[in-house]
Design an enzyme around this catalytic site. Structure first.
Site, PDB file in Angstrom:
ATOM      1  N   CYS A   1      -8.121   6.167  10.292  1.00  0.00           N
ATOM      2  CA  CYS A   1      -8.466   4.869   9.688  1.00  0.00           C
ATOM      3  C   CYS A   1      -7.421   3.817  10.044  1.00  0.00           C
ATOM      4  CB  CYS A   1      -8.610   4.968   8.179  1.00  0.00           C
ATOM      5  SG  CYS A   1      -9.922   6.078   7.659  1.00  0.00           S
TER       6      CYS A   1
ATOM      7  N   LYS B   1      -3.464  11.895  -3.130  1.00  0.00           N
ATOM      8  CA  LYS B   1      -2.405  12.152  -2.144  1.00  0.00           C
ATOM      9  C   LYS B   1      -1.102  12.533  -2.852  1.00  0.00           C
ATOM     10  CE  LYS B   1      -4.518   8.765   0.914  1.00  0.00           C
ATOM     11  NZ  LYS B   1      -5.004   9.405   2.119  1.00  0.00           N
TER      12      LYS B   1
ATOM     13  N   GLN C   1       1.015   6.547   1.083  1.00  0.00           N
ATOM     14  CA  GLN C   1       1.745   7.627   1.756  1.00  0.00           C
ATOM     15  C   GLN C   1       3.184   7.730   1.251  1.00  0.00           C
ATOM     16  OE1 GLN C   1       0.389   9.836   3.666  1.00  0.00           O
ATOM     17  NE2 GLN C   1      -1.584   8.837   3.937  1.00  0.00           N
TER      18      GLN C   1
ATOM     19  N   ASP D   1       0.869  -1.171   0.000  1.00  0.00           N
ATOM     20  CA  ASP D   1       0.000   0.000   0.000  1.00  0.00           C
ATOM     21  C   ASP D   1       0.912   1.230   0.000  1.00  0.00           C
ATOM     22  OD1 ASP D   1      -1.551   2.154   0.599  1.00  0.00           O
ATOM     23  OD2 ASP D   1      -2.539   1.263   2.344  1.00  0.00           O
TER      24      ASP D   1
HETATM   25  C1  LIG Z   1      -1.863   4.186   3.897  1.00  0.00           C
HETATM   26  C2  LIG Z   1      -3.202   4.408   3.260  1.00  0.00           C
HETATM   27  N1  LIG Z   1      -3.794   3.391   2.631  1.00  0.00           N
HETATM   28  C3  LIG Z   1      -4.982   3.517   2.026  1.00  0.00           C
HETATM   29  C4  LIG Z   1      -5.650   4.719   2.053  1.00  0.00           C
HETATM   30  C5  LIG Z   1      -6.968   4.816   1.364  1.00  0.00           C
HETATM   31  O1  LIG Z   1      -6.883   5.723   0.305  1.00  0.00           O
HETATM   32  P1  LIG Z   1      -8.184   6.187  -0.463  1.00  0.00           P
HETATM   33  O2  LIG Z   1      -9.158   6.647   0.586  1.00  0.00           O
HETATM   34  O3  LIG Z   1      -7.705   7.302  -1.338  1.00  0.00           O
HETATM   35  O4  LIG Z   1      -8.691   5.020  -1.226  1.00  0.00           O
HETATM   36  C6  LIG Z   1      -5.091   5.800   2.704  1.00  0.00           C
HETATM   37  C7  LIG Z   1      -5.806   7.082   2.803  1.00  0.00           C
HETATM   38  O5  LIG Z   1      -5.835   7.716   3.844  1.00  0.00           O
HETATM   39  C8  LIG Z   1      -3.824   5.651   3.323  1.00  0.00           C
HETATM   40  O6  LIG Z   1      -3.223   6.662   3.943  1.00  0.00           O
END
Ligand SMILES: Cc1ncc(COP(=O)(O)O)c(C=O)c1O
Length: 412
Positions: free
Chosen positions: A367, A229, A206, A203
């Site tokens: 989250c 982001k 960030q 993932d």
């Molecule tokens: C590490 C990480 N993974 C996944 C996500 C999910 O991203 P999105 O809401 O743009 O799908 C985020 C968003 O805050 C994140 O910071």
């Protein structure tokens, strides 16, 4: 690009982002949630809708052919950005959809069967936890959780132990933890996973805006991120997958654009990446993402890395100098994010007071409830940086924290 040279010859990029002219005095420390958009991205998107709008992959007329060329050129821009091939880039709505697509398609393929195990870590955003839980509950996959070390990094010895029995088919972990800024040593994760025959999904939400990502060098099978982001638009994201693995996955959604032939008896599916891109794509979002990548490339990684390191070093120094402030640990390497607790002040109160000082931060669980639970808290205030932040932004944050402490009768 509209870059101003400062006396110390470091370019200030703030003027590239209209939001700062429209909100004078704003200190934006929430790029981890979503980054601001440079003019070049806004112009690219506006230009398409205004002067070049047509659908892709279908039209026989010039405008549509041009739109298709621009869309596929954007795919190549994204591929080059992470050292992938264009056919390995799947456009999705965001990292969340990318991870759900991956979990769902893997769960219906021969690559992951009931009884196989998947490893995630305590550092994860919910987007890299819940899709695997759904798979566990729906398809009998075992879900294993790699803990963090005392220092807040990924516990690599624990990861090795979790891989030891050979049942693990996939390790899916973050590149940089969104709640703490912890940098995960992805190459080392890949090395351990490969040694046991497991696939690796990362993932990269960030990470992609803060450091160059090379999926071949990292030796990963899948890598996801969201455009918003990375100074691009919301509603667009990327799932990279190694082509030979993508070829083994069934489609995600059915519809137009993902087929070669359809009869009522049978449908032949298109090869990747089209197999995973049913329906009319977010054309303008993809063009905006490519413009965002051009913007980042224009600044250059050397400048971004040096600038953000200087801003972060100053941020850490001023935050650590305030009595009553705790920064959640990030292990051996931190990038772009501080998650803080201020003694005696609820993070939501602090966030509101900081807003009164024109300092925008995130207050909440980010989250990442399991990670915060590990630190016995439900919420923190998170300050995260982008290319437009300057060291002085952390002085403003510090001043806001001190004024909150005064209000609550806390601090020095
Ligand atoms: C590490 C990480 N993974 C996944 C996500 C999910 O991203 P999105 O809401 O743009 O799908 C985020 C968003 O805050 C994140 O910071």
């Amino acid at each position: 690009m509209n870059v101003i040279r400062l006396a110390n010859d470091r370019p200030s990029v703030k003027d590239d982002f209209p939001v700062f002219a429209a909100n004078e005095g704003l200190v934006y420390l929430d790029s981890g949630a979503t980054a601001q958009k440079p003019i070049s991205v806004l112009d690219r998107m506006d230009h398409f809708y205004r002067y070049a709008n047509a659908t892709v992959h279908r039209g026989v007329y010039r405008l549509s052919a041009d739109a298709t060329d621009a869309f596929e050129a954007a795919r190549k821009t994204v591929a080059d950005f992470i050292n992938a091939e264009a056919r390995e880039i799947i456009f999705v709505r965001g990292a969340t959809e990318g991870l759900n697509l991956l979990a769902d398609c893997l769960g219906r393929s021969d690559l992951l069967k009931a009884g196989d195990a998947v490893i995630v870590s305590e550092l994860e955003h919910h987007a890299n936890i819940v899709p695997w839980q759904l798979l566990r509950d729906g398809r009998g996959i075992e879900l294993r959780v790699c803990p963090i070390s005392e220092e807040g990094g990924l516990d690599m010895a624990a990861l090795e132990a979790l891989l030891a029995d050979g049942k693990v088919k996939l390790v899916s972990v973050t590149h940089i933890a969104n709640a703490t800024g912890t940098v995960v040593p992805v190459k080392e994760v890949s090395r351990l996973a490969r040694a046991k025959g497991a696939m690796v999904a990362i993932d990269g939400c960030q990470a992609v805006s803060h450091r160059p990502v090379d999926v071949r060098d990292l030796d990963v099978d899948f890598y996801v991120f969201s455009a918003h982001k990375l100074y691009g638009p919301t509603g667009t994201g990327v799932l990279f997958g190694r082509y030979e693995l993508l070829e083994k996955l069934p489609p995600y959604q059915g519809g137009g654009a993902m087929i070669t032939t359809v009869t009522f008896e049978k449908t032949e599916f298109a090869p990747p990446p089209q197999r995973f891109e049913a329906g009319t794509p977010d054309i303008v979002g993809v063009l905006g993402l490519a413009a965002a990548i051009d913007y980042v490339n224009g600044l250059g990684w050397d400048w971004i890395a040096a600038h953000e390191a200087a801003v972060m070093a100053h941020g850490e120094a001023v935050l650590r100098a305030i009595p009553g402030v705790t920064i959640l640990p990030a292990g051996p390497e931190r990038a772009s994010i501080f998650s803080i607790l201020v003694e005696g002040i609820h993070p939501h109160d602090l966030g509101t007071i900081l807003d009164n000082h024109d300092v925008a931060v995130r207050a909440g669980s980010h989250c990442a409830q399991p990670l915060l639970a590990k630190y016995n808290c439900y919420a923190t205030v998170r300050a995260s940086v982008g290319v437009y932040n300057e060291a002085a932004d952390f002085d403003r944050l510090a001043a806001g924290i001190k004024s909150a402490q005064k209000l609550f009768g806390k601090g020095a």
